[in-house]
Design a protein around this motif. Structure first.
Motif, mmCIF file in Angstrom:
data_model
loop_
_atom_site.group_PDB
_atom_site.id
_atom_site.type_symbol
_atom_site.label_atom_id
_atom_site.label_comp_id
_atom_site.label_asym_id
_atom_site.label_seq_id
_atom_site.Cartn_x
_atom_site.Cartn_y
_atom_site.Cartn_z
ATOM 1 N N LEU A 6 0.830 -1.211 0.000
ATOM 2 C CA LEU A 6 0.000 0.000 0.000
ATOM 3 C C LEU A 6 0.862 1.259 0.000
ATOM 4 C CD1 LEU A 6 -2.771 -1.012 2.568
ATOM 5 C CD2 LEU A 6 -2.997 -0.832 0.076
ATOM 6 N N ILE A 7 1.969 1.203 0.727
ATOM 7 C CA ILE A 7 2.892 2.345 0.755
ATOM 8 C C ILE A 7 3.531 2.524 -0.614
ATOM 9 C CG2 ILE A 7 5.117 3.112 1.685
ATOM 10 C CD1 ILE A 7 4.189 1.827 4.376
ATOM 11 N N ARG A 8 3.989 1.427 -1.204
ATOM 12 C CA ARG A 8 4.651 1.485 -2.512
ATOM 13 C C ARG A 8 3.717 2.037 -3.584
ATOM 14 N NH1 ARG A 8 5.552 -3.631 -2.905
ATOM 15 N NH2 ARG A 8 6.911 -3.621 -1.118
ATOM 16 N N SER A 9 2.435 1.672 -3.514
ATOM 17 C CA SER A 9 1.470 2.133 -4.512
ATOM 18 C C SER A 9 0.996 3.561 -4.257
ATOM 19 C CB SER A 9 0.264 1.192 -4.540
ATOM 20 O OG SER A 9 -0.508 1.335 -3.365
ATOM 21 N N GLY A 10 1.324 4.109 -3.089
ATOM 22 C CA GLY A 10 0.902 5.468 -2.757
ATOM 23 C C GLY A 10 -0.452 5.536 -2.079
ATOM 24 N N GLU A 11 -1.081 4.397 -1.821
ATOM 25 C CA GLU A 11 -2.390 4.394 -1.177
ATOM 26 C C GLU A 11 -2.311 4.722 0.306
ATOM 27 O OE1 GLU A 11 -5.277 1.297 -2.456
ATOM 28 O OE2 GLU A 11 -3.493 0.451 -3.409
ATOM 29 N N LEU A 12 -1.184 4.382 0.936
ATOM 30 C CA LEU A 12 -0.980 4.669 2.352
ATOM 31 C C LEU A 12 0.204 5.612 2.471
ATOM 32 C CD1 LEU A 12 -1.782 4.089 5.304
ATOM 33 C CD2 LEU A 12 -0.180 2.173 5.254
ATOM 34 N N GLU A 13 -0.028 6.763 3.069
ATOM 35 C CA GLU A 13 1.018 7.783 3.201
ATOM 36 C C GLU A 13 2.125 7.301 4.135
ATOM 37 O OE1 GLU A 13 1.531 12.328 4.921
ATOM 38 O OE2 GLU A 13 -0.412 11.334 5.067
ATOM 39 N N SER A 14 3.352 7.614 3.756
ATOM 40 C CA SER A 14 4.495 7.332 4.622
ATOM 41 C C SER A 14 5.593 8.349 4.333
ATOM 42 C CB SER A 14 5.028 5.922 4.395
ATOM 43 O OG SER A 14 5.674 5.826 3.150
ATOM 44 N N ILE A 15 6.539 8.422 5.245
ATOM 45 C CA ILE A 15 7.672 9.324 5.064
ATOM 46 C C ILE A 15 8.958 8.585 5.412
ATOM 47 C CG2 ILE A 15 6.334 11.415 5.532
ATOM 48 C CD1 ILE A 15 7.596 11.449 8.321
ATOM 49 N N ASP A 16 10.052 9.071 4.842
ATOM 50 C CA ASP A 16 11.375 8.546 5.173
ATOM 51 C C ASP A 16 12.012 9.480 6.188
ATOM 52 O OD1 ASP A 16 11.345 6.427 3.334
ATOM 53 O OD2 ASP A 16 11.986 7.748 1.717
ATOM 54 N N ILE A 17 12.610 8.897 7.198
ATOM 55 C CA ILE A 17 13.421 9.636 8.156
ATOM 56 C C ILE A 17 14.756 8.905 8.192
ATOM 57 C CG2 ILE A 17 13.700 10.398 10.535
ATOM 58 C CD1 ILE A 17 10.657 10.350 10.793
ATOM 59 N N GLY A 18 15.720 9.462 7.476
ATOM 60 C CA GLY A 18 16.989 8.750 7.320
ATOM 61 C C GLY A 18 16.742 7.452 6.571
ATOM 62 N N ARG A 19 17.098 6.350 7.189
ATOM 63 C CA ARG A 19 16.864 5.035 6.581
ATOM 64 C C ARG A 19 15.566 4.392 7.059
ATOM 65 N NH1 ARG A 19 22.014 1.562 7.584
ATOM 66 N NH2 ARG A 19 20.597 0.049 6.654
ATOM 67 N N LEU A 20 14.792 5.117 7.866
ATOM 68 C CA LEU A 20 13.566 4.575 8.439
ATOM 69 C C LEU A 20 12.350 4.967 7.612
ATOM 70 C CD1 LEU A 20 14.208 5.521 12.165
ATOM 71 C CD2 LEU A 20 14.661 3.320 11.061
ATOM 72 N N ARG A 21 11.358 4.107 7.586
ATOM 73 C CA ARG A 21 10.073 4.390 6.953
ATOM 74 C C ARG A 21 9.046 4.496 8.062
ATOM 75 N NH1 ARG A 21 8.227 5.844 2.074
ATOM 76 N NH2 ARG A 21 9.928 4.651 1.222
ATOM 77 N N ARG A 22 8.329 5.602 8.123
ATOM 78 C CA ARG A 22 7.312 5.805 9.150
ATOM 79 C C ARG A 22 5.999 6.226 8.502
ATOM 80 N NH1 ARG A 22 10.168 3.008 11.569
ATOM 81 N NH2 ARG A 22 11.349 3.488 13.429
ATOM 82 N N VAL A 23 4.908 5.865 9.154
ATOM 83 C CA VAL A 23 3.554 6.165 8.685
ATOM 84 C C VAL A 23 2.940 7.153 9.673
ATOM 85 C CG1 VAL A 23 1.278 5.178 8.211
ATOM 86 C CG2 VAL A 23 3.340 3.862 7.667
ATOM 87 N N PRO A 24 2.472 8.314 9.193
ATOM 88 C CA PRO A 24 1.799 9.240 10.109
ATOM 89 C C PRO A 24 0.638 8.527 10.815
ATOM 90 C CG PRO A 24 2.230 10.307 8.024
ATOM 91 C CD PRO A 24 2.552 8.853 7.839
ATOM 92 N N ALA A 25 0.439 8.829 12.082
ATOM 93 C CA ALA A 25 -0.560 8.124 12.887
ATOM 94 C C ALA A 25 -1.969 8.248 12.318
ATOM 95 C CB ALA A 25 -0.517 8.636 14.321
ATOM 96 N N ASP A 26 -2.261 9.335 11.595
ATOM 97 C CA ASP A 26 -3.601 9.494 11.033
ATOM 98 C C ASP A 26 -3.748 8.867 9.646
ATOM 99 O OD1 ASP A 26 -1.955 11.354 9.786
ATOM 100 O OD2 ASP A 26 -3.452 12.943 9.786
ATOM 101 N N ALA A 27 -2.668 8.387 9.060
ATOM 102 C CA ALA A 27 -2.713 7.828 7.703
ATOM 103 C C ALA A 27 -3.556 6.553 7.591
ATOM 104 C CB ALA A 27 -1.309 7.599 7.164
ATOM 105 N N PRO A 28 -3.494 5.605 8.539
ATOM 106 C CA PRO A 28 -4.360 4.420 8.411
ATOM 107 C C PRO A 28 -5.845 4.777 8.392
ATOM 108 C CG PRO A 28 -2.581 3.941 9.926
ATOM 109 C CD PRO A 28 -2.526 5.425 9.636
ATOM 110 N N ALA A 29 -6.261 5.727 9.228
ATOM 111 C CA ALA A 29 -7.667 6.139 9.246
ATOM 112 C C ALA A 29 -8.051 6.847 7.946
ATOM 113 C CB ALA A 29 -7.940 7.047 10.439
ATOM 114 N N ALA A 30 -7.139 7.657 7.402
ATOM 115 C CA ALA A 30 -7.409 8.344 6.132
ATOM 116 C C ALA A 30 -7.537 7.340 4.994
ATOM 117 C CB ALA A 30 -6.302 9.348 5.835
ATOM 118 N N TYR A 31 -6.667 6.325 4.993
ATOM 119 C CA TYR A 31 -6.746 5.271 3.978
ATOM 120 C C TYR A 31 -8.091 4.561 4.060
ATOM 121 C CZ TYR A 31 -6.158 0.649 1.959
ATOM 122 O OH TYR A 31 -6.358 -0.509 1.257
ATOM 123 N N LEU A 32 -8.494 4.205 5.264
ATOM 124 C CA LEU A 32 -9.766 3.516 5.449
ATOM 125 C C LEU A 32 -10.936 4.391 5.006
ATOM 126 C CD1 LEU A 32 -11.336 1.090 6.461
ATOM 127 C CD2 LEU A 32 -11.250 2.076 8.741
#
Length: 72
Positions: free
Chosen positions: A36-62
């Motif tokens: 879902l992240i790769r397709s752009g359906e679920l928002e995420s951000i890179d922080i250095g080498r880490l991938r993080r999902v904003p806490a409100d992104a799962p609810a927005a996706y739903l």
């Protein structure tokens, strides 16, 4: 309920989630969540080498999925 689920249920102050935490909130697998992240359906951000999902992104996706389902 395991410790990780209990922490997610109690800690509403989280701003960013790991991919695994986001997957648990959506009740999907980690691989599906990365898809879902790769397709752009679920928002995420890179922080250095880490991938993080904003806490409100799962609810927005739903919400987007529910709206699309209701429109069809």
């Amino acid at each position: 309920m395991d410790t990780a689920q209990l922490a997610d249920a109690v800690d509403t102050t989280l701003v960013l989630l790991t991919v695994e935490e986001a997957a648990r909130r959506l009740r999907i697998g980690r691989t599906t969540c990365y898809g879902l992240i790769r397709s752009g359906e679920l928002e995420s951000i890179d922080i250095g080498r880490l991938r993080r999902v904003p806490a409100d992104a799962p609810a927005a996706y739903l919400a987007r999925r529910r709206a699309a389902h209701q429109a069809s």
